[in-house]
Design a protein around this motif. Structure first.
Motif, short mmCIF file in Angstrom:
data_model
loop_
_atom_site.label_atom_id
_atom_site.label_comp_id
_atom_site.label_asym_id
_atom_site.label_seq_id
_atom_site.Cartn_x
_atom_site.Cartn_y
_atom_site.Cartn_z
N LYS A 74 39.35 39.90 43.40
CA LYS A 74 40.46 40.40 42.52
C LYS A 74 42.15 40.55 43.22
O LYS A 74 43.07 40.00 42.86
N VAL A 75 41.73 41.22 44.42
CA VAL A 75 42.98 41.53 45.27
C VAL A 75 43.56 39.98 45.75
O VAL A 75 44.72 39.97 45.62
N SER A 76 42.65 39.16 46.13
CA SER A 76 43.19 38.00 46.64
C SER A 76 43.85 37.02 45.75
O SER A 76 44.55 36.05 46.21
N ARG A 77 43.84 37.28 44.50
CA ARG A 77 44.62 36.54 43.40
C ARG A 77 45.91 37.22 43.34
O ARG A 77 46.53 36.53 42.28
N LEU A 78 46.11 38.29 43.73
CA LEU A 78 47.51 38.71 43.25
C LEU A 78 48.61 37.72 43.91
O LEU A 78 48.19 37.26 45.04
N PRO A 79 49.75 37.72 43.20
CA PRO A 79 50.83 36.82 43.75
C PRO A 79 51.43 37.37 45.31
O PRO A 79 51.41 38.68 45.53
N MET A 80 51.53 36.50 45.94
CA MET A 80 52.25 36.62 47.24
C MET A 80 51.18 37.47 48.21
O MET A 80 51.40 38.30 49.05
N CYS A 81 49.92 37.34 48.05
CA CYS A 81 48.95 37.81 48.95
C CYS A 81 47.97 36.84 49.59
O CYS A 81 47.79 35.63 49.32
N SER A 82 47.87 37.15 50.86
CA SER A 82 46.91 36.09 51.80
C SER A 82 46.03 37.07 52.45
O SER A 82 46.33 38.08 52.98
N PHE A 83 44.84 36.43 52.54
CA PHE A 83 43.84 37.10 53.43
C PHE A 83 43.91 37.00 54.87
O PHE A 83 44.46 36.23 55.35
N ASN A 84 43.74 38.13 55.47
CA ASN A 84 43.99 38.35 56.98
C ASN A 84 42.63 38.30 57.91
O ASN A 84 42.69 37.48 59.00
N ARG A 85 41.83 39.08 57.40
CA ARG A 85 40.67 39.19 58.33
C ARG A 85 39.52 40.22 57.51
O ARG A 85 39.62 40.50 56.66
N HIS A 86 38.33 39.88 58.06
CA HIS A 86 37.29 40.68 57.50
C HIS A 86 36.40 41.10 58.76
O HIS A 86 36.26 40.67 59.72
N TYR A 87 36.01 42.59 58.68
CA TYR A 87 35.12 43.19 59.56
C TYR A 87 34.14 44.25 58.92
O TYR A 87 34.45 44.56 57.87
N THR A 88 33.33 44.56 59.51
CA THR A 88 32.38 45.59 59.09
C THR A 88 32.43 46.76 59.92
O THR A 88 32.16 46.49 61.26
N ALA A 89 32.36 47.92 59.33
CA ALA A 89 31.96 49.15 60.07
C ALA A 89 31.39 50.11 59.34
O ALA A 89 31.62 50.15 58.19
N ASP A 90 30.56 50.77 59.83
CA ASP A 90 29.67 51.94 59.13
C ASP A 90 29.07 51.39 57.83
O ASP A 90 28.87 51.85 56.96
N PHE A 97 44.16 42.23 53.81
CA PHE A 97 44.96 41.23 53.02
C PHE A 97 46.57 41.62 53.37
O PHE A 97 46.80 42.87 53.58
N ILE A 98 47.28 40.60 53.42
CA ILE A 98 48.65 40.94 53.48
C ILE A 98 49.36 40.67 52.35
O ILE A 98 49.28 39.66 51.65
N LEU A 99 49.97 41.58 51.60
CA LEU A 99 50.64 41.67 50.19
C LEU A 99 52.14 41.97 50.36
O LEU A 99 52.50 43.07 50.69
#
Length: 101
Positions: A74-90, A97-99
């Motif tokens: 849902k966040v990725s579908r916001l206008p002017m939003c781009s995926f930056n990276r994914h990571y796993t912690a705990d 994302f950069i919005l």
């Protein structure tokens, strides 16, 4: 330009709860799933020796135990939003994302 509080409201609607945190201190205990965000930049466009347009960018992180997070979709579908990276912690998945808002 929309305000940061309008962004807060929009993110809470996407999340379906109030687990949205703007620049939380390290001592703040967060409940998951959550969205954490911070101001990451202000871009100015100049014209006629004045600031003509100003846009703010936010780093928005969706934190969810589910590796197939619908919240991140849902966040990725916001206008002017781009995926930056994914990571796993705990054992939590972090979708960054950069919005521009």
């Amino acid at each position: 330009m929309a305000s940061r509080l309008e962004l807060q409201t929009r993110l809470e609607e996407i999340l379906g709860s109030s687990n949205c945190y703007f620049q939380p201190p390290a001592s703040k205990k967060m409940a998951y799933p959550a969205i954490r965000y911070r101001l990451s930049g202000i871009d100015n466009t100049n014209a006629n020796n004045k600031i003509y347009l100003q846009s703010r960018s936010y780093e928005v992180t969706v934190i969810d135990a589910n590796p197939d997070s619908e919240i991140a979709d849902k966040v990725s579908r916001l206008p002017m939003c781009s995926f930056n990276r994914h990571y796993t912690a705990d054992n939590l998945n972090h979708y960054v994302f950069i919005l521009y808002y």
